[in-house]
Design an enzyme around this catalytic site. Structure first.
Site, short mmCIF file in Angstrom:
data_model
loop_
_atom_site.label_atom_id
_atom_site.label_comp_id
_atom_site.label_asym_id
_atom_site.label_seq_id
_atom_site.Cartn_x
_atom_site.Cartn_y
_atom_site.Cartn_z
N ASN A 23 21.18 26.58 58.09
CA ASN A 23 20.62 25.74 59.17
C ASN A 23 19.33 25.09 58.66
O ASN A 23 18.88 25.38 57.56
CB ASN A 23 20.42 26.57 60.44
CG ASN A 23 19.56 27.79 60.19
OD1 ASN A 23 18.59 27.73 59.43
ND2 ASN A 23 19.92 28.91 60.79
N GLY A 31 27.27 33.99 60.59
CA GLY A 31 28.38 33.47 59.80
C GLY A 31 28.19 33.67 58.32
O GLY A 31 27.69 34.71 57.86
N VAL A 32 28.56 32.66 57.56
CA VAL A 32 28.51 32.77 56.10
C VAL A 32 27.05 32.90 55.63
O VAL A 32 26.77 33.59 54.64
CB VAL A 32 29.26 31.59 55.45
CG1 VAL A 32 28.55 30.27 55.56
CG2 VAL A 32 29.61 31.90 54.00
N ASP A 33 26.13 32.28 56.34
CA ASP A 33 24.70 32.36 56.01
C ASP A 33 24.22 33.81 56.04
O ASP A 33 23.59 34.31 55.10
CB ASP A 33 23.94 31.49 57.03
CG ASP A 33 22.52 31.18 56.64
OD1 ASP A 33 22.10 31.55 55.54
OD2 ASP A 33 21.82 30.54 57.46
N THR A 117 32.43 24.34 60.18
CA THR A 117 33.63 24.63 60.98
C THR A 117 33.56 25.95 61.73
O THR A 117 34.53 26.34 62.40
CB THR A 117 34.91 24.63 60.12
OG1 THR A 117 34.86 25.75 59.22
CG2 THR A 117 35.07 23.33 59.37
N GLY A 118 32.43 26.66 61.63
CA GLY A 118 32.27 27.90 62.38
C GLY A 118 31.50 27.62 63.66
O GLY A 118 31.96 26.89 64.53
N VAL A 119 30.31 28.19 63.73
CA VAL A 119 29.46 28.04 64.92
C VAL A 119 29.16 26.56 65.22
O VAL A 119 29.03 26.18 66.39
CB VAL A 119 28.14 28.83 64.71
CG1 VAL A 119 27.16 28.59 65.83
CG2 VAL A 119 28.43 30.31 64.58
N TYR A 120 29.08 25.72 64.19
CA TYR A 120 28.75 24.31 64.40
C TYR A 120 29.91 23.49 64.97
O TYR A 120 29.72 22.33 65.33
CB TYR A 120 28.21 23.68 63.11
CG TYR A 120 26.75 24.01 62.81
CD1 TYR A 120 26.06 24.92 63.61
CD2 TYR A 120 26.06 23.42 61.76
CE1 TYR A 120 24.73 25.24 63.34
CE2 TYR A 120 24.73 23.72 61.51
CZ TYR A 120 24.07 24.64 62.29
OH TYR A 120 22.75 24.94 62.03
P1 ADP Z 1 28.49 26.58 60.42
O1 ADP Z 1 27.27 26.94 61.19
O2 ADP Z 1 28.20 25.54 59.33
O3 ADP Z 1 29.65 26.23 61.27
P2 ADP Z 1 29.58 29.25 59.87
O4 ADP Z 1 29.01 30.26 58.94
O5 ADP Z 1 29.59 29.58 61.31
O6 ADP Z 1 28.78 27.88 59.55
O7 ADP Z 1 31.06 28.90 59.43
C1 ADP Z 1 31.38 28.10 58.32
C2 ADP Z 1 32.69 28.58 57.72
O8 ADP Z 1 32.44 29.72 56.89
C3 ADP Z 1 33.73 29.02 58.74
O9 ADP Z 1 34.99 28.49 58.35
C4 ADP Z 1 33.71 30.53 58.62
O10 ADP Z 1 34.99 31.09 58.93
C5 ADP Z 1 33.41 30.70 57.15
N1 ADP Z 1 32.88 32.01 56.73
C6 ADP Z 1 32.21 32.94 57.48
N2 ADP Z 1 31.88 33.99 56.68
C7 ADP Z 1 32.36 33.73 55.45
C8 ADP Z 1 32.35 34.43 54.20
N3 ADP Z 1 31.78 35.63 54.06
N4 ADP Z 1 32.96 33.83 53.12
C9 ADP Z 1 33.54 32.62 53.24
N5 ADP Z 1 33.57 31.90 54.37
C10 ADP Z 1 32.99 32.45 55.46
#
Ligand code: ADP
Length: 174
Positions: A23, A31-33, A117-120
């Protein structure tokens, strides 16, 4: 350059750089962050604090600390607001800027999560199309790139199927 699809956790990947869907504050999130910060350890957050945030569509690099990856490239995807707020060009910019930053750091391999594609909330099919088109455009323009391998990382079956449809099961070569 070879594009490959990888299904699983990006924090386990042994590549020169993994991309973080961060962010604007670059101070961690869900999420991935969150997964990347947990796996990299507290030194990652300490380095992120020195970067003073990141604009949407831009990218900044740090070390990978406890991750197998040497670097983390933090990019900030757009929040989906219905498509009329420049979301598509901002998302394309995330892929292009991440590749440019990886290039400057001499990376040969890079792995992208499905940014936004997750929270955003970015629609997955549109986001996958932008990801693949953006990566292809970059390498068509930069024939002398040091980056030889690009992984598209999927964390759900929908995204995996979309990538397979767009680039084929065995990946594609530019
Ligand atoms: P954003 O806020 O950009 O939408 P998110 O982290 O919510 O970011 O999601 C982005 C993508 O990363 C989603 O497709 C989610 O399923 C994926 N994701 C979440 N955790 C992991 C992980 N550990 N490894 C790979 N992809 C992940």
């Amino acid at each position: 350059m070879k594009i490959r699809i990888y299904s699983g956790d990006i924090t386990k990947m042994n590549v020169d750089a993994i991309v973080n869907a961060a962010n604007n504050a670059l101070l961690g999130g869900g999420g991935v962050d969150g997964a990347i910060h947990r796996a990299a350890g507290p030194k990652l957050l300490a380095e992120c604090r020195t970067l003073h945030g990141c604009e949407t569509g831009d990218a900044k690099i740090t070390a990978g600390y406890d991750l197998p990856a040497a670097h983390v490239i933090h990019t900030v995807g757009p929040v989906w607001k219905g498509g009329g707020c420049n979301e598509a060009s901002l998302l394309a910019s995330c892929y292009r800027r991440s590749l440019e930053v990886a290039e400057e750091a001499g990376c040969r391999s890079i792995a992208f999560p499905a940014i936004s594609t997750g929270v955003y909330g970015y629609p997955k099919e549109q986001a996958a199309t932008i990801a693949v088109a953006g990566i292809n455009r970059y390498f068509n323009e930069k024939k002398d790139s040091c980056i030889g391998e690009v992984y598209l990382v999927c964390f759900d079956e929908t995204t995996e199927k979309l990538y397979q449809k767009l680039i084929g099961k065995s990946g594609n070569q530019i």
